[in-house]
Write a protein that holds these residues in place. Sequence first.
Motif, PDB file in Angstrom:
ATOM      1  N   SER A  80      -0.659   0.106  -6.761  1.00 30.76           N
ATOM      2  CA  SER A  80      -2.024   0.223  -6.219  1.00 30.76           C
ATOM      3  C   SER A  80      -2.060   1.293  -5.123  1.00 30.76           C
ATOM      4  O   SER A  80      -2.244   0.985  -3.941  1.00 30.76           O
ATOM      5  CB  SER A  80      -2.459  -1.128  -5.636  1.00 30.76           C
ATOM      6  OG  SER A  80      -2.254  -2.159  -6.567  1.00 30.76           O
ATOM      7  N   PRO A  81      -1.872   2.570  -5.498  1.00 28.51           N
ATOM      8  CA  PRO A  81      -1.754   3.623  -4.473  1.00 28.51           C
ATOM      9  C   PRO A  81      -3.006   3.799  -3.620  1.00 28.51           C
ATOM     10  O   PRO A  81      -2.936   4.331  -2.519  1.00 28.51           O
ATOM     11  CB  PRO A  81      -1.469   4.884  -5.303  1.00 28.51           C
ATOM     12  CG  PRO A  81      -1.851   4.559  -6.702  1.00 28.51           C
ATOM     13  CD  PRO A  81      -1.743   3.092  -6.868  1.00 28.51           C
ATOM     14  N   GLU A  82      -4.137   3.309  -4.111  1.00 27.88           N
ATOM     15  CA  GLU A  82      -5.392   3.462  -3.350  1.00 27.88           C
ATOM     16  C   GLU A  82      -5.513   2.388  -2.263  1.00 27.88           C
ATOM     17  O   GLU A  82      -6.438   2.432  -1.447  1.00 27.88           O
ATOM     18  CB  GLU A  82      -6.594   3.419  -4.318  1.00 27.88           C
ATOM     19  CG  GLU A  82      -6.953   2.064  -4.934  1.00 27.88           C
ATOM     20  CD  GLU A  82      -5.943   1.471  -5.931  1.00 27.88           C
ATOM     21  OE1 GLU A  82      -4.930   2.120  -6.255  1.00 27.88           O
ATOM     22  OE2 GLU A  82      -6.164   0.321  -6.364  1.00 27.88           O
ATOM     23  N   LYS A  83      -4.588   1.426  -2.250  1.00 33.95           N
ATOM     24  CA  LYS A  83      -4.679   0.323  -1.273  1.00 33.95           C
ATOM     25  C   LYS A  83      -3.664   0.483  -0.141  1.00 33.95           C
ATOM     26  O   LYS A  83      -2.632   1.125  -0.308  1.00 33.95           O
ATOM     27  CB  LYS A  83      -4.434  -1.011  -1.984  1.00 33.95           C
ATOM     28  CG  LYS A  83      -5.528  -1.276  -2.987  1.00 33.95           C
ATOM     29  CD  LYS A  83      -5.402  -2.596  -3.669  1.00 33.95           C
ATOM     30  CE  LYS A  83      -6.587  -2.647  -4.633  1.00 33.95           C
ATOM     31  NZ  LYS A  83      -6.463  -3.551  -5.687  1.00 33.95           N
ATOM     32  N   THR A  84      -4.004  -0.169   0.970  1.00 39.59           N
ATOM     33  CA  THR A  84      -3.052  -0.232   2.081  1.00 39.59           C
ATOM     34  C   THR A  84      -2.338  -1.566   1.971  1.00 39.59           C
ATOM     35  O   THR A  84      -2.974  -2.620   1.993  1.00 39.59           O
ATOM     36  CB  THR A  84      -3.804  -0.155   3.431  1.00 39.59           C
ATOM     37  OG1 THR A  84      -4.507   1.089   3.455  1.00 39.59           O
ATOM     38  CG2 THR A  84      -2.862  -0.256   4.613  1.00 39.59           C
ATOM     39  N   ILE A  85      -1.012  -1.506   1.840  1.00 37.60           N
ATOM     40  CA  ILE A  85      -0.237  -2.747   1.717  1.00 37.60           C
ATOM     41  C   ILE A  85       0.497  -2.958   3.037  1.00 37.60           C
ATOM     42  O   ILE A  85       1.280  -2.098   3.476  1.00 37.60           O
ATOM     43  CB  ILE A  85       0.790  -2.671   0.552  1.00 37.60           C
ATOM     44  CG1 ILE A  85       0.134  -2.191  -0.758  1.00 37.60           C
ATOM     45  CG2 ILE A  85       1.512  -4.015   0.391  1.00 37.60           C
ATOM     46  CD1 ILE A  85      -0.803  -3.131  -1.443  1.00 37.60           C
ATOM     47  N   LEU A  86       0.233  -4.100   3.669  1.00 38.21           N
ATOM     48  CA  LEU A  86       0.883  -4.425   4.943  1.00 38.21           C
ATOM     49  C   LEU A  86       1.923  -5.517   4.739  1.00 38.21           C
ATOM     50  O   LEU A  86       1.638  -6.546   4.104  1.00 38.21           O
ATOM     51  CB  LEU A  86      -0.162  -4.916   5.955  1.00 38.21           C
ATOM     52  CG  LEU A  86      -1.333  -3.974   6.254  1.00 38.21           C
ATOM     53  CD1 LEU A  86      -2.342  -4.662   7.172  1.00 38.21           C
ATOM     54  CD2 LEU A  86      -0.836  -2.675   6.894  1.00 38.21           C
TER      55      LEU A  86
END
Length: 312
Positions: A80-86
């Motif tokens: 999901s490169p369009e998302k920010t993963i924390l």
Amino acid sequence: MIRPEFDAKYKEHLQRKIKELKKSCGALLVAHNYQRDEIQEIADIVGDSYALARDVKLAPEKTIVFCGVKFMAESAAMLSPEKTILLPVEEAGCPLADMATADKLRKKREQYPEAAVVCYVNSTAAVKAESDICCTSSNAIQVVKSMKEDKIIFVPDKNLGRYVREHVPEKELILWDGYCVVHMRLTREEVITTKQLYPGAEFIAHPECRREVLEEATYVGSTAGMLKYVGESPSEEFIVGTEPGIIYRMKRNNPEKKFYIPTDQFICANMKLTTLGWVARSLEKQIYKIEVPENVVKKARRTLERMIEVVK
Ligand code: 13P
Ligand code: SF4
């Protein structure tokens, strides 16, 4: 599980705070089945490695707080490169994933040029980039069967690899010498002793356990598979051969059934690093953002996408 001095009021306070922070930044909270009970209680999605990677990709939210370990958050970030993963705790890693390196895998490939490489999702992004396809414990047999090559280098978990080999005898599997430090702790003797204590209970296990432990089990599968199995089996009692975090959902879904652990040394310390306080901090400060180097992402993402194509 919660520290005794960590009382219900404080837990509720932190859970409320997380819900508010989540709402204000439009984030989704996802948690692996091994996470602490109080985190599973407020997570939007709880699941096994495969379900979490797939569901994060399908979710409309742009910010994901991933309560799990690094390789899981990395897989979600690559898919999901369009998302920010924390990832709330930066050092929450997986010793099994660290047992394989891209360099060593390249050397292994040179030794067996005719073989394909199937990597368990519990691996670094760099190892995924050197592989042909990824798999999780829920689909490893299906993935290996789908390969056109007869010879497969299976990396890094030798126990899962051996389990797959037994179910796909038509393929030659070359195993890596890696293992999960948590699942390896369980011995056949401990399983037998627990069976004697609870003679009516079924023993179920994760394929990361030793072969002699798996031989004692009536069901072997991923954490999601085990959860499904305990709901469908007519048995009333189960000895659970995996990290006990899974028991939270087993009990919630089956309040009339009983669940026992075969050893109290089954805790995955890395999974348990994530606490409510760290989740709140992660949302407040928007840390720790998972970023995989661009040259690795391209090749590694393809292995995850190939797995999803095979299993759908
Ligand atoms: P699952 O994919 O079955 O949830 O397993 C992940 C894991 O890390 C097992 O130790
Ligand atoms: Fe890694 Fe084992 Fe923990 Fe799973 S249980 S995250 S394989 S150390």
